[in-house]
Design a protein around this motif. Structure first.
Motif, mmCIF file in Angstrom:
data_model
loop_
_atom_site.group_PDB
_atom_site.id
_atom_site.type_symbol
_atom_site.label_atom_id
_atom_site.label_comp_id
_atom_site.label_asym_id
_atom_site.label_seq_id
_atom_site.Cartn_x
_atom_site.Cartn_y
_atom_site.Cartn_z
ATOM 1 N N HIS A 157 0.834 -1.205 0.000
ATOM 2 C CA HIS A 157 0.000 0.000 0.000
ATOM 3 C C HIS A 157 0.868 1.253 0.000
ATOM 4 O O HIS A 157 1.834 1.352 0.761
ATOM 5 C CB HIS A 157 -0.914 0.014 1.219
ATOM 6 C CG HIS A 157 -2.071 -0.927 1.103
ATOM 7 N ND1 HIS A 157 -2.937 -1.177 2.130
ATOM 8 C CD2 HIS A 157 -2.525 -1.683 0.067
ATOM 9 C CE1 HIS A 157 -3.872 -2.034 1.748
ATOM 10 N NE2 HIS A 157 -3.624 -2.363 0.504
ATOM 11 N N GLU A 158 0.473 2.224 -0.817
ATOM 12 C CA GLU A 158 1.256 3.457 -0.911
ATOM 13 C C GLU A 158 0.413 4.682 -0.560
ATOM 14 O O GLU A 158 0.771 5.795 -0.912
ATOM 15 C CB GLU A 158 1.845 3.612 -2.328
ATOM 16 C CG GLU A 158 3.061 4.525 -2.369
ATOM 17 C CD GLU A 158 3.570 4.753 -3.784
ATOM 18 O OE1 GLU A 158 4.653 5.335 -3.921
ATOM 19 O OE2 GLU A 158 2.887 4.358 -4.748
ATOM 20 N N TRP A 159 -0.712 4.489 0.131
ATOM 21 C CA TRP A 159 -1.484 5.669 0.518
ATOM 22 C C TRP A 159 -0.801 6.392 1.677
ATOM 23 O O TRP A 159 -0.072 5.801 2.463
ATOM 24 C CB TRP A 159 -2.931 5.314 0.860
ATOM 25 C CG TRP A 159 -3.145 4.198 1.836
ATOM 26 C CD1 TRP A 159 -3.350 2.881 1.544
ATOM 27 C CD2 TRP A 159 -3.204 4.302 3.266
ATOM 28 N NE1 TRP A 159 -3.530 2.150 2.696
ATOM 29 C CE2 TRP A 159 -3.443 3.000 3.771
ATOM 30 C CE3 TRP A 159 -3.080 5.350 4.174
ATOM 31 C CZ2 TRP A 159 -3.574 2.725 5.135
ATOM 32 C CZ3 TRP A 159 -3.198 5.093 5.533
ATOM 33 C CH2 TRP A 159 -3.443 3.788 5.997
ATOM 34 N N ARG A 160 -1.041 7.686 1.746
ATOM 35 C CA ARG A 160 -0.372 8.540 2.714
ATOM 36 C C ARG A 160 -0.759 8.154 4.143
ATOM 37 O O ARG A 160 -1.913 8.287 4.552
ATOM 38 C CB ARG A 160 -0.728 9.998 2.451
ATOM 39 C CG ARG A 160 -0.072 10.996 3.384
ATOM 40 C CD ARG A 160 -0.330 12.423 2.899
ATOM 41 N NE ARG A 160 -0.004 13.406 3.917
ATOM 42 C CZ ARG A 160 1.217 13.832 4.191
ATOM 43 N NH1 ARG A 160 2.234 13.351 3.492
ATOM 44 N NH2 ARG A 160 1.438 14.731 5.137
ATOM 45 N N SER A 173 0.087 4.970 5.391
ATOM 46 C CA SER A 173 0.204 3.526 5.579
ATOM 47 C C SER A 173 1.608 3.180 6.068
ATOM 48 O O SER A 173 2.588 3.857 5.737
ATOM 49 C CB SER A 173 -0.092 2.773 4.274
ATOM 50 O OG SER A 173 0.990 2.863 3.371
ATOM 51 N N ASN A 177 3.922 2.439 3.120
ATOM 52 C CA ASN A 177 4.392 3.665 2.475
ATOM 53 C C ASN A 177 5.492 4.332 3.290
ATOM 54 O O ASN A 177 6.494 4.815 2.750
ATOM 55 C CB ASN A 177 3.214 4.629 2.283
ATOM 56 C CG ASN A 177 3.581 5.861 1.485
ATOM 57 O OD1 ASN A 177 3.864 5.775 0.303
ATOM 58 N ND2 ASN A 177 3.557 7.014 2.134
ATOM 59 N N TYR A 223 9.304 4.949 1.756
ATOM 60 C CA TYR A 223 9.885 6.286 1.658
ATOM 61 C C TYR A 223 11.128 6.413 2.534
ATOM 62 O O TYR A 223 12.090 7.098 2.174
ATOM 63 C CB TYR A 223 8.852 7.347 2.037
ATOM 64 C CG TYR A 223 7.958 7.763 0.890
ATOM 65 C CD1 TYR A 223 8.023 9.037 0.344
ATOM 66 C CD2 TYR A 223 7.051 6.868 0.323
ATOM 67 C CE1 TYR A 223 7.223 9.416 -0.716
ATOM 68 C CE2 TYR A 223 6.232 7.234 -0.732
ATOM 69 C CZ TYR A 223 6.326 8.512 -1.255
ATOM 70 O OH TYR A 223 5.529 8.882 -2.302
ATOM 71 N N THR A 251 7.934 1.590 -6.538
ATOM 72 C CA THR A 251 6.839 1.054 -5.734
ATOM 73 C C THR A 251 5.639 0.688 -6.592
ATOM 74 O O THR A 251 5.207 1.476 -7.436
ATOM 75 C CB THR A 251 6.408 2.085 -4.659
ATOM 76 O OG1 THR A 251 7.523 2.377 -3.821
ATOM 77 C CG2 THR A 251 5.273 1.537 -3.824
ATOM 78 N N ASN A 299 1.857 0.102 -6.087
ATOM 79 C CA ASN A 299 0.836 0.420 -5.106
ATOM 80 C C ASN A 299 -0.294 -0.603 -5.175
ATOM 81 O O ASN A 299 -1.134 -0.564 -6.072
ATOM 82 C CB ASN A 299 0.304 1.836 -5.351
ATOM 83 C CG ASN A 299 -0.685 2.277 -4.298
ATOM 84 O OD1 ASN A 299 -0.999 1.546 -3.360
ATOM 85 N ND2 ASN A 299 -1.183 3.498 -4.442
#
Length: 348
Positions: free
Chosen positions: A8-11, A13, A16, A20, A31, A33
């Protein structure tokens, strides 16, 4: 080092945050997602049925994308976060190029999220687990070699979990932010019964499963993410860290969790369910507080609501401890060190 990251790459998570952080440490990442391909957060019953029908097509498309990105990016390692939709045949394809595939597994049970995880676990080249009891579960359930396992706790994401100004409509005396479970509901019901005038808020995406009545006035609604999550922590006088209970396929319930580090990383005052493990990370009464029983929970809520200066002092010390030791950047450095020590030819 080039890492193909899958998760998952939502802000906000945890996946994520780790991806980063790896990039901030100098890793070249690409990545995929998972959230872009797999729809899991649907509340409407009709849409749930529809999405279940198309799920096999989504999973097929997701795995196809992993292979395509692998071929294009040509990483020297593939990092799967959790891996609920990662296929064994996709792993076999990557392995055919002699590229290691590792997993960062963040949850209590290896058996509670579908068949792909238990099918893939025996074949990963290395496993990072956020659960100290993960060693026992991997050994007893899969006979997985423990020399290929490392325990790395969750961390907080400094880009997300940070002190923010409170939001007026978020302000409360006590909050719990997290998914529903029967144990968590029981603890929160105890608070309402013992402190009926409490201003409490409950955030979480799965509280629709709660079939009682007592907590309904306190359930705010859906999950809260990103900056809103940190704002909610900073809008709560007391942030509860209630742990998940033991579930099918796990030898233990949670002993620490992501909230163990998110709350202090955001500068919030944390009242944490006591375990021997959490004592390794914070000093009780100095950097956070613990509760061991319903009576102690109620006593400490009442005490710290009436002793603001002491509450703020503890929150500040907890924040200092978290920033110095528990960020995702610290976790990413450990991941990189272990990968470099276990695998050859990881440099670009």
């Amino acid at each position: 080092m080039k890492i193909l990251c899958v998760g998952h790459e939502w802000r906000g998570s945890d996946a994520n945050g780790l991806f980063y952080a790896l990039a901030r440490q100098g890793v070249i990442t690409n990545t995929i997602n998972e959230h872009r391909y797999i729809s899991t957060g649907v509340a409407n019953l009709f849409l749930k049925i529809l999405h279940r029908l198309i799920r096999p097509l989504q999973v097929k498309s997701f795995n196809k994308e992993i292979i395509e990105q692998f071929n294009t990016f040509q990483p020297n390692i593939v990092l799967i976060y959790k891996g609920a939709f990662f296929h064994k045949n996709t792993m076999d394809y990557i392995h055919s190029f002699k590229i290691p595939v590792v997993v960062f597994f963040p949850d209590v049970s290896l058996f509670a999220h579908g068949n792909n995880i238990p099918q893939c676990i025996p074949h990963y080249d290395y496993i990072f687990t956020t659960k100290s009891f993960g060693f026992e579960d991997l050994k007893t359930k899969f006979n997985y070699p423990l020399e290929k396992v490392t325990f790395i706790p969750h961390g907080f994401d400094p880009q997300i979990h940070r002190p923010l100004n409170p939001i007026d409509n978020f302000k409360n005396d006590v909050s719990f932010i997290g998914n529903f479970s029967p144990h968590k509901a029981k603890v929160l019901e105890t608070i309402v019964r013992r402190l009926p005038k409490i201003n409490m808020k409950i955030w979480g995406g799965t509280w629709g499963r709660y079939n009682g009545e007592l907590l309904k006035p306190y359930i705010v609604g859906n999950g809260i993410m990103g900056d809103a999550y940190s704002a909610a922590i900073n809008s709560s006088k007391i942030n509860l860290a209630i742990l998940s209970e033991k579930v099918k396929g796990a030898s233990s319930g949670d002993l620490i969790t992501s909230r163990t580090f998110h709350i202090t990383g955001a500068g919030g005052f944390m009242l944490h369910q006591h375990t021997l493990e959490v004592e390794k990370y914070y000093k009780e009464g100095e950097e956070c507080e613990f509760y061991r029983s319903d009576n102690e929970l109620i006593e400490k809520i009442d005490y710290y609501l009436n002793n603001e200066a002491e509450r703020l002092k503890i929150a500040k010390k907890g924040y200092i401890r978290a920033v110095s030791q528990y960020s995702q950047d610290v976790r990413a450095k450990e991941v990189i060190e272990i990968l470099n020590s276990k695998f050859e030819n990881l440099s670009i």
